[in-house]
Design a protein around this motif. Structure first.
Motif, PDB file in Angstrom:
ATOM      1  N   GLN A 187      45.654  19.092  45.708  1.00 17.52           N
ATOM      2  CA  GLN A 187      45.678  20.325  46.476  1.00 17.52           C
ATOM      3  C   GLN A 187      45.451  21.375  45.743  1.00 17.52           C
ATOM      4  O   GLN A 187      45.676  22.505  46.030  1.00 17.52           O
ATOM      5  CB  GLN A 187      46.388  20.384  47.661  1.00 17.52           C
ATOM      6  N   SER A 188      44.957  21.413  44.548  1.00 14.76           N
ATOM      7  CA  SER A 188      44.935  22.710  43.613  1.00 14.76           C
ATOM      8  C   SER A 188      44.106  23.550  44.078  1.00 14.76           C
ATOM      9  O   SER A 188      42.756  23.301  44.706  1.00 14.76           O
ATOM     10  CB  SER A 188      44.578  22.188  42.084  1.00 14.76           C
ATOM     11  N   GLN A 189      44.169  24.967  43.959  1.00 13.96           N
ATOM     12  CA  GLN A 189      43.487  25.996  44.505  1.00 13.96           C
ATOM     13  C   GLN A 189      42.709  26.402  43.184  1.00 13.96           C
ATOM     14  O   GLN A 189      43.028  27.278  42.625  1.00 13.96           O
ATOM     15  CB  GLN A 189      44.192  27.145  44.815  1.00 13.96           C
ATOM     16  N   TRP A 190      41.638  25.537  42.902  1.00 13.57           N
ATOM     17  CA  TRP A 190      40.743  26.108  41.770  1.00 13.57           C
ATOM     18  C   TRP A 190      40.091  27.296  41.732  1.00 13.57           C
ATOM     19  O   TRP A 190      40.097  27.999  40.792  1.00 13.57           O
ATOM     20  CB  TRP A 190      39.687  24.969  41.590  1.00 13.57           C
ATOM     21  N   GLY A 191      39.655  27.712  42.823  1.00 17.48           N
ATOM     22  CA  GLY A 191      38.995  28.816  43.141  1.00 17.48           C
ATOM     23  C   GLY A 191      39.770  30.199  42.780  1.00 17.48           C
ATOM     24  O   GLY A 191      39.522  31.041  42.000  1.00 17.48           O
ATOM     25  N   GLU A 192      41.046  30.344  43.484  1.00 21.23           N
ATOM     26  CA  GLU A 192      42.077  31.071  43.264  1.00 21.23           C
ATOM     27  C   GLU A 192      42.584  31.307  41.926  1.00 21.23           C
ATOM     28  O   GLU A 192      42.765  32.180  41.087  1.00 21.23           O
ATOM     29  CB  GLU A 192      42.988  31.003  44.216  1.00 21.23           C
ATOM     30  N   MET A 193      42.579  29.840  41.087  1.00 22.21           N
ATOM     31  CA  MET A 193      43.239  30.057  39.757  1.00 22.21           C
ATOM     32  C   MET A 193      42.282  30.525  38.840  1.00 22.21           C
ATOM     33  O   MET A 193      42.769  31.299  37.881  1.00 22.21           O
ATOM     34  CB  MET A 193      43.439  28.364  39.529  1.00 22.21           C
ATOM     35  N   PHE A 194      41.144  30.143  38.858  1.00 24.01           N
ATOM     36  CA  PHE A 194      39.855  30.828  38.045  1.00 24.01           C
ATOM     37  C   PHE A 194      39.781  32.150  38.267  1.00 24.01           C
ATOM     38  O   PHE A 194      39.796  32.906  37.291  1.00 24.01           O
ATOM     39  CB  PHE A 194      38.557  30.180  38.047  1.00 24.01           C
ATOM     40  N   ALA A 195      40.063  32.702  39.541  1.00 27.74           N
ATOM     41  CA  ALA A 195      39.728  34.086  39.838  1.00 27.74           C
ATOM     42  C   ALA A 195      41.034  34.769  39.130  1.00 27.74           C
ATOM     43  O   ALA A 195      40.705  35.946  38.452  1.00 27.74           O
ATOM     44  CB  ALA A 195      40.024  34.340  41.032  1.00 27.74           C
ATOM     45  N   MET A 196      42.041  34.483  39.292  1.00 24.93           N
ATOM     46  CA  MET A 196      43.321  35.137  38.454  1.00 24.93           C
ATOM     47  C   MET A 196      43.405  34.820  37.030  1.00 24.93           C
ATOM     48  O   MET A 196      43.744  35.647  36.296  1.00 24.93           O
ATOM     49  CB  MET A 196      44.482  34.538  39.178  1.00 24.93           C
ATOM     50  N   SER A 197      42.701  33.849  36.354  1.00 24.28           N
ATOM     51  CA  SER A 197      42.612  33.687  35.185  1.00 24.28           C
ATOM     52  C   SER A 197      41.597  34.701  34.553  1.00 24.28           C
ATOM     53  O   SER A 197      41.996  35.139  33.354  1.00 24.28           O
ATOM     54  CB  SER A 197      41.960  32.195  34.869  1.00 24.28           C
ATOM     55  N   PHE A 198      40.637  34.886  35.335  1.00 20.39           N
ATOM     56  CA  PHE A 198      39.490  35.990  34.702  1.00 20.39           C
ATOM     57  C   PHE A 198      40.475  37.251  34.751  1.00 20.39           C
ATOM     58  O   PHE A 198      40.334  38.258  33.852  1.00 20.39           O
ATOM     59  CB  PHE A 198      38.643  36.162  35.563  1.00 20.39           C
ATOM     60  N   SER A 235      43.835  37.841  34.405  1.00 22.51           N
ATOM     61  CA  SER A 235      44.573  37.882  33.247  1.00 22.51           C
ATOM     62  C   SER A 235      43.963  38.084  32.134  1.00 22.51           C
ATOM     63  O   SER A 235      44.690  38.283  31.041  1.00 22.51           O
ATOM     64  CB  SER A 235      45.472  36.589  33.333  1.00 22.51           C
ATOM     65  N   LEU A 236      42.815  37.741  31.821  1.00 19.84           N
ATOM     66  CA  LEU A 236      42.191  37.712  30.618  1.00 19.84           C
ATOM     67  C   LEU A 236      41.524  39.133  30.158  1.00 19.84           C
ATOM     68  O   LEU A 236      41.398  39.363  29.072  1.00 19.84           O
ATOM     69  CB  LEU A 236      40.622  36.877  30.617  1.00 19.84           C
ATOM     70  N   ALA A 237      41.358  39.644  31.484  1.00 22.87           N
ATOM     71  CA  ALA A 237      40.785  41.246  31.178  1.00 22.87           C
ATOM     72  C   ALA A 237      41.757  42.214  30.349  1.00 22.87           C
ATOM     73  O   ALA A 237      41.154  42.692  29.172  1.00 22.87           O
ATOM     74  CB  ALA A 237      40.792  41.848  32.641  1.00 22.87           C
ATOM     75  N   PRO A 238      43.075  42.152  30.265  1.00 18.52           N
ATOM     76  CA  PRO A 238      43.956  42.953  29.240  1.00 18.52           C
ATOM     77  C   PRO A 238      43.623  42.438  28.146  1.00 18.52           C
ATOM     78  O   PRO A 238      43.856  43.335  26.875  1.00 18.52           O
ATOM     79  CB  PRO A 238      45.140  42.747  30.005  1.00 18.52           C
ATOM     80  N   VAL A 239      43.569  41.264  27.777  1.00 18.41           N
ATOM     81  CA  VAL A 239      43.432  40.643  26.160  1.00 18.41           C
ATOM     82  C   VAL A 239      42.142  41.160  25.752  1.00 18.41           C
ATOM     83  O   VAL A 239      42.026  41.642  24.530  1.00 18.41           O
ATOM     84  CB  VAL A 239      43.597  39.171  26.308  1.00 18.41           C
ATOM     85  N   ILE A 240      41.037  41.054  26.568  1.00 15.35           N
ATOM     86  CA  ILE A 240      39.742  41.491  26.097  1.00 15.35           C
ATOM     87  C   ILE A 240      39.917  43.001  25.728  1.00 15.35           C
ATOM     88  O   ILE A 240      39.264  43.523  24.653  1.00 15.35           O
ATOM     89  CB  ILE A 240      38.826  41.035  27.097  1.00 15.35           C
TER      90      ILE A 240
END
Length: 286
Positions: A248-259, A261-266
């Motif tokens: 029951q993984s929340q893939w859409g929410e996970m990828f949204a928060m992954s993006f 979390s990636l913004a500060p690194v970029i």
């Protein structure tokens, strides 16, 4: 030899350059594909993430971002702040401790300097997993489990040989006449480091800061090992909570928060990109 150009014909010298640029652009697109796929998946419904293969979603779900921000036990901003605190203190610790160790190896003369430097380089060859059990036992004896101390204290003790080696290489490129001039003016070793060497090491410091930011921000294993309170979790641990072993993984929410979390690194990488290139170019890391 002369070339006669027909109107509309590309000069011969430009053709190879155009071909190289085109090849680099194609390679760049291939390397960016995972990032583009993640951004595309962040606006897809969870049930279509792995069925809709197009980068342009057939169905859009922008609610992944607000749902992902609030669907965990704590708001996602808590995990971002936790990671930011750890990253900031880790950068400060690495810059302070590793630069002092590098100054000793690069500019001071003391008995056993070459031996200690070789031992320091030898630590870079040790697999990190060899140290997991001894470190865990040590931090347990100190009562540091479920705190940030195991994640921060090693950075203040110059435990990363790569950053020390990077700064040593840079400091060796500075003329030794600077040390002699500072000594004539009455400066001791620490004052020479603080007033003379440290201001000239900004490229090496910027390189160390960027590498530390990326590695600590993306660190998963150490926080998983030492942190048990969800309120102390970092971003990688928070992203792991979106995945369910029962399917029951929340893939859409996970990828949204992954993006997110990636913004500060970029952003941090873009801000220090010029110093990163200069620091690597002047430390012999080619």
């Amino acid at each position: 030899m002369t070339f006669t150009l027909v109107r509309g014909q590309t000069p011969p010298a430009r053709r190879p350059r155009f071909g190289r640029h085109l090849l680099l652009c194609l390679i760049g697109l291939v390397m960016m594909y995972p990032l583009l796929w993640m951004i595309s998946s962040s606006v897809k419904p969870s049930i279509t993430v792995f069925t809709d293969e197009s980068l342009w979603p057939a169905a859009w779900d922008l609610g992944n971002y607000p749902r992902g921000w609030t669907s965990l036990s704590e708001p996602f901003e808590v995990y971002l702040v936790n990671s930011l605190i750890i990253v900031t203190l880790s950068i400060v610790g690495n810059l302070f401790s590793c630069s002092l160790a590098a100054f000793a190896f690069a500019r001071l003369r003391f008995a056993g300097r070459k031996l200690f430097f070789a031992m320091m380089l030898g630590t870079m060859m040790l697999p990190g997993h060899v140290l997991v059990v001894p470190q865990y036992v040590l931090f347990d004896k100190l009562g540091w489990l479920n705190t940030y101390y195991p994640l921060l204290v090693p950075h203040f003790l110059a435990t990363n040989g790569f950053y020390i080696f990077l700064m040593v290489q840079f400091m060796r490129s500075l003329p030794t006449e600077l040390d002699d001039a500072a000594r004539i003016d009455g400066c001791g070793p620490f004052r020479t480091f603080w007033k003379v060497i440290m201001p000239l090491c900004r490229p090496a410091f910027a390189t160390t800061a960027i590498f530390t930011f990326i590695s600590v921000w993306n660190e998963f294993f150490a926080p998983l090992l030492y942190l048990t309170d969800p309120r102390l979790y970092t971003v990688p641990l928070a992203l792991r909570q979106f995945m369910d072993s029962e399917g029951q993984s929340q893939w859409g929410e996970m990828f949204a928060m992954s993006f997110v979390s990636l913004a500060p690194v970029i952003g941090f990488f873009i801000a220090g990109q010029k110093h990163l290139v200069k620091g690597i170019a002047t430390t012999g890391l080619r």
